[in-house]
Design a protein around this motif. Structure first.
Motif: not given
Length: 123
Positions: A54-60
């Motif tokens: 979820t953090l990688v998705f959010y930052f992307r």
């Protein structure tokens, strides 16, 4: 096996991050969900990759703010809790309910789905 699934899922998260701007980037997310689902049968360690995803998705995909990071982490905890406390315990209960329904209501034999498969495989 648990570490293997965790490593594969984390690798797939990084591959999705590389391919996030391409046309068919959702196939990586489907692969990640499939691998997490398979890994639950081995061990629950792989659920810890959900906050990372979820953090990688959010930052992307979104503009980074402190509020957004907190909301992404909160969403990841909700997703993890939903899987741990709802999906994992209730899917076997649902399967057991279906088994009882078909055996008691329709009079099918126990493990009738296996006996029908074995009939096709014996030829």
């Amino acid at each position: 096996m648990s570490y293997l699934f965790t490593a594969i899922v984390f690798w797939a998260i990084l591959k999705w991050d590389e391919a996030a701007d391409e046309k068919h980037h959702y196939r990586w997310l489907i692969f990640i969900a499939f691998m997490i689902g398979l890994s639950i049968g081995v061990h629950l360690l792989n659920l810890l990759t959900i906050p990372a995803l979820t953090l990688v998705f959010y930052f992307r995909k979104f503009k980074t703010t402190k509020k957004g990071i907190v909301l992404a982490l909160l969403a990841s905890f909700v997703i993890t809790a939903f899987i741990m406390y709802f999906l994992i315990p209730w899917i076997p209960k649902l399967a057991g309910t279906f088994e009882l329904f078909f055996v008691n209501t329709f009079g099918l034999p126990f493990n009738s789905e296996r006996s029908s498969i074995s009939c096709y495989c014996s030829d």
